[in-house]
Write a protein that holds these residues in place. Structure first.
Motif, PDB file in Angstrom:
ATOM      1  N   ARG A 217       0.934  -1.354   0.025  1.00 40.80           N
ATOM      2  CA  ARG A 217       0.022  -0.063   0.107  1.00 40.80           C
ATOM      3  C   ARG A 217       0.777   1.253   0.132  1.00 40.80           C
ATOM      4  NH1 ARG A 217      -3.371   0.116   4.993  1.00 40.80           N
ATOM      5  NH2 ARG A 217      -4.149  -1.846   4.241  1.00 40.80           N
ATOM      6  N   LEU A 218       2.049   1.167   0.663  1.00 34.96           N
ATOM      7  CA  LEU A 218       2.865   2.440   0.907  1.00 34.96           C
ATOM      8  C   LEU A 218       3.564   2.625  -0.538  1.00 34.96           C
ATOM      9  CD1 LEU A 218       4.006   4.525   2.564  1.00 34.96           C
ATOM     10  CD2 LEU A 218       5.588   3.185   3.100  1.00 34.96           C
ATOM     11  N   LEU A 219       3.960   1.389  -0.856  1.00 33.14           N
ATOM     12  CA  LEU A 219       4.779   1.413  -2.139  1.00 33.14           C
ATOM     13  C   LEU A 219       4.123   2.273  -3.276  1.00 33.14           C
ATOM     14  CD1 LEU A 219       7.186   0.652  -3.992  1.00 33.14           C
ATOM     15  CD2 LEU A 219       6.060  -1.404  -4.457  1.00 33.14           C
ATOM     16  N   PHE A 220       2.616   1.782  -3.274  1.00 28.27           N
ATOM     17  CA  PHE A 220       1.479   2.320  -4.284  1.00 28.27           C
ATOM     18  C   PHE A 220       1.694   3.863  -4.244  1.00 28.27           C
ATOM     19  CE2 PHE A 220      -2.931   3.753  -5.272  1.00 28.27           C
ATOM     20  CZ  PHE A 220      -2.718   3.390  -6.685  1.00 28.27           C
ATOM     21  N   ILE A 221       1.178   4.194  -2.787  1.00 28.93           N
ATOM     22  CA  ILE A 221       1.254   5.681  -2.502  1.00 28.93           C
ATOM     23  C   ILE A 221       2.546   6.492  -3.163  1.00 28.93           C
ATOM     24  CG2 ILE A 221       1.028   7.234  -0.662  1.00 28.93           C
ATOM     25  CD1 ILE A 221      -0.455   5.330   0.880  1.00 28.93           C
ATOM     26  N   LEU A 222       3.664   5.863  -2.737  1.00 28.80           N
ATOM     27  CA  LEU A 222       4.776   6.597  -3.102  1.00 28.80           C
ATOM     28  C   LEU A 222       5.306   6.611  -4.705  1.00 28.80           C
ATOM     29  CD1 LEU A 222       7.337   4.880  -0.786  1.00 28.80           C
ATOM     30  CD2 LEU A 222       6.541   7.519  -0.686  1.00 28.80           C
ATOM     31  N   VAL A 223       4.461   5.742  -5.392  1.00 32.53           N
ATOM     32  CA  VAL A 223       4.486   5.640  -6.650  1.00 32.53           C
ATOM     33  C   VAL A 223       3.768   6.716  -7.374  1.00 32.53           C
ATOM     34  CG1 VAL A 223       3.715   4.328  -8.759  1.00 32.53           C
ATOM     35  CG2 VAL A 223       5.023   3.266  -7.235  1.00 32.53           C
ATOM     36  N   VAL A 224       2.389   6.900  -6.764  1.00 37.67           N
ATOM     37  CA  VAL A 224       1.469   7.914  -7.137  1.00 37.67           C
ATOM     38  C   VAL A 224       2.304   9.236  -6.864  1.00 37.67           C
ATOM     39  CG1 VAL A 224      -0.846   9.164  -6.810  1.00 37.67           C
ATOM     40  CG2 VAL A 224      -0.713   6.468  -6.960  1.00 37.67           C
ATOM     41  N   LEU A 225       2.758   9.527  -5.630  1.00 38.74           N
ATOM     42  CA  LEU A 225       3.234  10.767  -5.619  1.00 38.74           C
ATOM     43  C   LEU A 225       4.590  11.134  -6.381  1.00 38.74           C
ATOM     44  CD1 LEU A 225       3.324  10.718  -1.500  1.00 38.74           C
ATOM     45  CD2 LEU A 225       2.170  12.418  -2.946  1.00 38.74           C
ATOM     46  N   LEU A 269      -0.072  20.223 -10.014  1.00 43.11           N
ATOM     47  CA  LEU A 269       0.095  18.765  -9.794  1.00 43.11           C
ATOM     48  C   LEU A 269       1.005  18.709  -8.436  1.00 43.11           C
ATOM     49  CD1 LEU A 269       0.554  16.962 -13.055  1.00 43.11           C
ATOM     50  CD2 LEU A 269      -1.545  17.083 -11.644  1.00 43.11           C
ATOM     51  N   VAL A 270       2.211  19.463  -8.444  1.00 40.12           N
ATOM     52  CA  VAL A 270       3.055  19.018  -7.186  1.00 40.12           C
ATOM     53  C   VAL A 270       2.433  19.851  -5.972  1.00 40.12           C
ATOM     54  CG1 VAL A 270       4.356  21.584  -7.286  1.00 40.12           C
ATOM     55  CG2 VAL A 270       5.551  19.338  -6.543  1.00 40.12           C
ATOM     56  N   SER A 271       1.404  20.795  -5.938  1.00 48.32           N
ATOM     57  CA  SER A 271       0.915  21.283  -4.895  1.00 48.32           C
ATOM     58  C   SER A 271       0.092  20.130  -4.471  1.00 48.32           C
ATOM     59  CB  SER A 271      -0.072  22.557  -5.210  1.00 48.32           C
ATOM     60  OG  SER A 271      -1.058  22.183  -5.885  1.00 48.32           O
ATOM     61  N   LEU A 272      -0.412  19.161  -5.082  1.00 47.53           N
ATOM     62  CA  LEU A 272      -1.565  18.411  -4.820  1.00 47.53           C
ATOM     63  C   LEU A 272      -0.905  17.147  -3.812  1.00 47.53           C
ATOM     64  CD1 LEU A 272      -2.837  17.026  -7.977  1.00 47.53           C
ATOM     65  CD2 LEU A 272      -4.004  17.949  -6.353  1.00 47.53           C
ATOM     66  N   ASN A 273       0.709  17.423  -3.615  1.00 39.60           N
ATOM     67  CA  ASN A 273       1.157  16.525  -2.624  1.00 39.60           C
ATOM     68  C   ASN A 273       0.894  16.583  -1.182  1.00 39.60           C
ATOM     69  OD1 ASN A 273       3.902  17.423  -0.641  1.00 39.60           O
ATOM     70  ND2 ASN A 273       3.499  18.754  -2.318  1.00 39.60           N
ATOM     71  N   SER A 274       0.374  17.947  -0.835  1.00 37.84           N
ATOM     72  CA  SER A 274      -0.030  18.295   0.453  1.00 37.84           C
ATOM     73  C   SER A 274      -1.275  17.716   0.768  1.00 37.84           C
ATOM     74  CB  SER A 274      -0.262  19.777   0.608  1.00 37.84           C
ATOM     75  OG  SER A 274       1.137  20.444   0.523  1.00 37.84           O
ATOM     76  N   ALA A 275      -2.039  17.197  -0.149  1.00 39.77           N
ATOM     77  CA  ALA A 275      -3.500  16.720  -0.155  1.00 39.77           C
ATOM     78  C   ALA A 275      -3.252  15.191  -0.409  1.00 39.77           C
ATOM     79  CB  ALA A 275      -4.574  17.111  -1.245  1.00 39.77           C
ATOM     80  N   LEU A 276      -2.264  14.820  -0.894  1.00 40.04           N
ATOM     81  CA  LEU A 276      -2.068  13.360  -0.908  1.00 40.04           C
ATOM     82  C   LEU A 276      -1.215  12.629   0.025  1.00 40.04           C
ATOM     83  CD1 LEU A 276      -1.424  12.916  -5.017  1.00 40.04           C
ATOM     84  CD2 LEU A 276      -3.458  12.392  -3.747  1.00 40.04           C
ATOM     85  N   ASN A 277      -0.435  13.556   0.961  1.00 38.30           N
ATOM     86  CA  ASN A 277       0.556  13.020   1.889  1.00 38.30           C
ATOM     87  C   ASN A 277      -0.196  12.214   2.955  1.00 38.30           C
ATOM     88  OD1 ASN A 277       3.024  13.520   0.533  1.00 38.30           O
ATOM     89  ND2 ASN A 277       3.211  15.510   1.520  1.00 38.30           N
ATOM     90  N   PRO A 278      -1.486  12.769   3.307  1.00 39.16           N
ATOM     91  CA  PRO A 278      -2.452  12.166   4.378  1.00 39.16           C
ATOM     92  C   PRO A 278      -2.497  10.660   4.100  1.00 39.16           C
ATOM     93  CG  PRO A 278      -3.046  14.160   4.076  1.00 39.16           C
ATOM     94  CD  PRO A 278      -2.273  13.962   2.878  1.00 39.16           C
ATOM     95  N   LEU A 279      -2.425  10.132   2.675  1.00 36.15           N
ATOM     96  CA  LEU A 279      -2.451   8.822   2.325  1.00 36.15           C
ATOM     97  C   LEU A 279      -1.520   7.960   3.095  1.00 36.15           C
ATOM     98  CD1 LEU A 279      -3.210   9.117  -1.450  1.00 36.15           C
ATOM     99  CD2 LEU A 279      -4.835   8.384   0.208  1.00 36.15           C
ATOM    100  N   VAL A 280      -0.409   8.331   3.638  1.00 39.61           N
ATOM    101  CA  VAL A 280       0.677   7.708   4.206  1.00 39.61           C
ATOM    102  C   VAL A 280       0.043   7.206   5.662  1.00 39.61           C
ATOM    103  CG1 VAL A 280       2.696   7.980   5.448  1.00 39.61           C
ATOM    104  CG2 VAL A 280       2.331   9.092   3.129  1.00 39.61           C
ATOM    105  N   TYR A 281      -0.961   8.238   6.126  1.00 43.57           N
ATOM    106  CA  TYR A 281      -1.483   7.813   7.537  1.00 43.57           C
ATOM    107  C   TYR A 281      -2.177   6.575   7.307  1.00 43.57           C
ATOM    108  CZ  TYR A 281      -0.816  12.742   8.420  1.00 43.57           C
ATOM    109  OH  TYR A 281      -0.320  13.976   8.322  1.00 43.57           O
ATOM    110  N   LEU A 282      -2.886   6.325   6.112  1.00 42.30           N
ATOM    111  CA  LEU A 282      -3.779   5.247   5.898  1.00 42.30           C
ATOM    112  C   LEU A 282      -2.901   3.822   6.027  1.00 42.30           C
ATOM    113  CD1 LEU A 282      -6.055   6.466   2.949  1.00 42.30           C
ATOM    114  CD2 LEU A 282      -6.802   6.228   5.510  1.00 42.30           C
ATOM    115  N   HIS A 283      -1.701   3.902   5.593  1.00 44.63           N
ATOM    116  CA  HIS A 283      -1.005   2.555   5.448  1.00 44.63           C
ATOM    117  C   HIS A 283      -0.530   2.230   6.623  1.00 44.63           C
ATOM    118  CE1 HIS A 283       3.113   4.189   6.330  1.00 44.63           C
ATOM    119  NE2 HIS A 283       3.256   2.808   6.142  1.00 44.63           N
ATOM    120  N   GLY A 284      -0.466   3.320   7.736  1.00 43.67           N
ATOM    121  CA  GLY A 284       0.260   3.003   8.972  1.00 43.67           C
ATOM    122  C   GLY A 284      -0.509   2.160  10.147  1.00 43.67           C
ATOM    123  N   SER A 285      -1.819   2.286  10.043  1.00 39.29           N
ATOM    124  CA  SER A 285      -2.704   1.276  10.734  1.00 39.29           C
ATOM    125  C   SER A 285      -3.879   0.721  10.160  1.00 39.29           C
ATOM    126  CB  SER A 285      -3.150   2.131  12.002  1.00 39.29           C
ATOM    127  OG  SER A 285      -4.030   1.654  12.826  1.00 39.29           O
TER     128      SER A 285
END
Length: 323
Positions: A217-225, A269-285
């Protein structure tokens, strides 16, 4: 070129920034709250995730000023110092995000590939020290940007993302070095870590399935970012700077307009990282997606109750009128 610049700046970027501001504040606020609630479950990585959220909030608070700037057809009215601070916050967010995502990747790599060597040796203190080092390194990398010309003094005018045409050649050299140290090296480290992690996950059958799911899941998030936000921005930013250098040297090429348009899109698109970064919270738990579903269901039930109660009142009032 000038018409194209105003059209993109005033029509494309403000709606993107407004969307990122709203989604980013809500997502990061909810994500940080969830992170604090699940602090012990996430382990040492939570320090990096927490800092990732702080960088996003710092950048998001500058977006309203950029929205005003672009709505006013690239006219900056907030002064030279605040222009530099705004651009500094963007760079701090961008490269801190890349840095903390790299740290998370390295920690995940150590936990899976070398669990016996690092188990019990990495503490929260280590994560805090590494986070401070990331902040310092990114600040040192971003600080020279503030010494380049950004505005026409304190007069209303442009607030350059990079610098004026007079200094563009020097800025290109700085940008290439910055891209190498702030983006390319972290990207290679992240790719190396997850390449080894994937090999380990498929070779060892005794690894927990939940852990495998988290890593994928984290790998997929990083690929998207990296694919959507980071890679296009860095490539097109340096290409656009090179086109400006050529224009300064009185060289004209057909690809200038195309690069400029693509670069403006990449800025959104690069500004979207601030909206997409919270996806990292999803992978943690594993609890986080369930909590999100529960909150969405509760919100849906509340909206349905409000709708039916309002609809019921309208129906009753109409029946009384008929009588």
């Amino acid at each position: 070129m000038l018409w194209c610049e105003h059209a993109l700046d005033s029509r494309f970027l403000p709606p993107v920034y407004i969307l990122v501001f709203i989604i980013g504040l809500v997502a990061n606020g909810w994500g940080l709250k969830t992170l604090l609630q699940n602090w012990k479950k996430l382990g040492n990585v939570n320090v990096f995730v927490f800092n990732l959220g702080l960088t996003d909030v710092l950048y998001l608070l500058t977006l309203p000023y950029l929205v005003v700037y672009h709505f006013m057809k690239s006219t900056w009215i907030f002064g030279d110092t605040f222009c530099k601070i705004t651009r500094f916050c963007f760079n701090l967010n961008l490269y801190s995000s890349i840095g903390f995502l790299t740290c998370i990747s390295v920690y995940r790599y150590l936990a899976i590939v070398h669990p016996m060597k690092v188990m019990g040796r990495l503490s929260v203190t280590h994560s805090v020290v590494i986070s401070v080092m990331v902040w310092l390194l990114v600040s040192v990398q971003s600080l020279p940007d503030m010494f380049f010309t950004k505005t026409y003094g304190n007069k209303p005018g442009k607030c350059y993302e990079t610098t004026s045409t007079f200094y563009v050649e020097d800025y290109l050299k700085y940008s290439l070095g910055w891209t190498l140290t702030g983006f390319c090296i972290p990207l290679l480290i992240t790719l190396g870590c997850y390449g080894h992690v994937i090999v380990t996950l498929y070779r060892k059958e005794n690894i927990d399935k939940v852990l495998k799911r988290k890593c994928l899941r984290l790998l997929f998030i990083l690929v998207v970012l990296f694919s959507v936000c980071y890679i296009p921005y860095h490539v097109l930013k340096n290409l656009n700077l090179w086109s400006r250098v050529l224009q300064k040297r009185r060289t004209c090429c057909r690809w200038f307009n195309g690069v400029y348009i693509a670069h403006q899109i990449s800025r959104g698109l690069v500004s979207l990282n601030s909206a997409l970064n919270p996806l990292v919270y999803l992978h943690g738990s594993e609890d986080v997606p369930a909590q999100l579903r529960q909150q969405l269901e509760e919100a849906g039930q509340m909206l349905r109750r409000l709708y039916f109660s309002s609809f019921g009142r309208v129906t009753v009032s109409q029946s009384n009128e008929d009588i």
